[in-house]
Design a protein around this motif. Structure first.
Motif: not given
Length: 328
Positions: A53-56, A260-264
């Motif tokens: 949800l945070v990424l969205a 890794a990209a999501a975490a960044a």
């Protein structure tokens, strides 16, 4: 179709008693009135640890997906599942993501919501940690110990199930109800003997503090995560819920495609090192499915156990928190 209704004083008291984290710093927000359904509004509740949800939210993907449906998306952040469920109960939000225990407590307190989807089991994403110097070597050694956790959260059930798996009862420990930040501080200064917590907080404390993992949920609890919807909204705007779940499924695929990209991207939002976030992300499945009879049966077992332990005030039928016509 059930019309919107005011929340009774009894229901409100039950939420404050059953769902409260038990500490002033984790007090529930005050929602005084039931907000009527608005066809052009979609209010989403989220926790900072709810990475999909945070990424969205960060990417604006839901706004883009729902704009053609004539819906304006708004967001509200909550410290944990119990607080989010209180907001859902009084109509302050239409949709949210929580663990397996908060819906049980909420339904027992009179909340009128529906299960819309679930994340496949993620038992590695929650665990009990103890200081490296602790004499506690096995779960059985927790007898008589002070264990910190967020009351009404998913680790509430995890702890009950873990103790039972190792021959202990919930009454064999001394629960200390603390929000995550307060619980970590209490563990580090020796005020509690153990802490039951979920990711990314679990990975963070293991990486940053002199503690060790006593046990995770594997073999004890499924650690399902759920997307819940306010019943009136789900009945009237099934198209919005379906489009949202489709979009979140795509976000989950993106996370799995490049952790890794999501975490960044999440690092600055969640306030943690990207490497810690990446470890935590790998403990979640990020795969969402329609709620099945077997998942509802698992939730019913939690409800029945909580009733036996007098953790909820009445018996509930989990299947009542579903739509007659499930969202495909």
């Amino acid at each position: 179709m059930k019309p919107p209704k005011a929340v009774s004083a009894i229901s409100r008291r039950q939420f404050l008693t059953v769902l409260s984290a038990g500490a002033a710093s984790a007090a529930l927000p005050s929602f005084s009135a039931y907000a009527a359904y608005e066809a052009g509004k979609f209010r989403i509740g989220y926790q900072k640890a709810a990475s999909t949800l945070v990424l969205a939210k960060a990417n604006g993907s839901l706004e883009a997906r729902l704009k053609p449906l004539g819906v304006e998306v708004t967001w509200a952040e909550f410290a944990a599942g119990p607080q989010l469920l209180e907001a859902l109960n009084v109509g302050a939000i239409d949709f949210g993501y929580v663990g397996e225990a908060p819906p049980v407590f909420a339904q027992a307190a009179g909340a009128d919501f529906v299960y819309s989807a679930y994340e496949v089991p993620t038992p590695l994403a929650e665990g009990v940690v103890v200081p490296n110097s602790s004499s506690v070597k096995t779960v059985a050694d927790l007898r008589g110990k002070r264990v910190a956790f967020n009351k009404g959260s998913d680790v509430h059930w995890f702890l009950v199930a873990l103790l039972r798996k190792h021959g202990l009862d919930y009454g064999d420990i001394s629960p200390v109800f603390l929000a995550p930040a307060d619980a970590r501080a209490a563990l580090e200064r020796g005020s509690v003997d153990a802490w039951a917590i979920w990711d990314p907080f679990l990975t963070a404390v293991l990486d940053q503090s002199p503690v060790r993992l006593l046990a995770n949920a594997e073999g004890a609890a499924d650690h399902h995560q759920f997307f819940l919807s306010q019943r009136a909204f789900a009945e009237k705007r099934a198209d919005v819920i379906k489009a949202t779940l489709d979009a979140l499924g795509q976000t989950g695929q993106q996370i799995r495609g490049d952790y890794a990209a999501a975490a960044a991207q999440l690092a600055s939002i969640q306030g943690l090192d990207a490497k810690i976030i990446e470890k935590g992300l790998r403990h979640y499945a990020h795969v969402y499915k329609p709620v099945s009879p077997s998942v509802l049966a698992a939730q019913q077992r939690i409800a029945d156990t909580f009733l036996q332990l007098k953790l909820i005030p009445r018996q509930i039928r989990v299947a009542d928190a579903t739509l007659r016509q499930p969202i495909a």
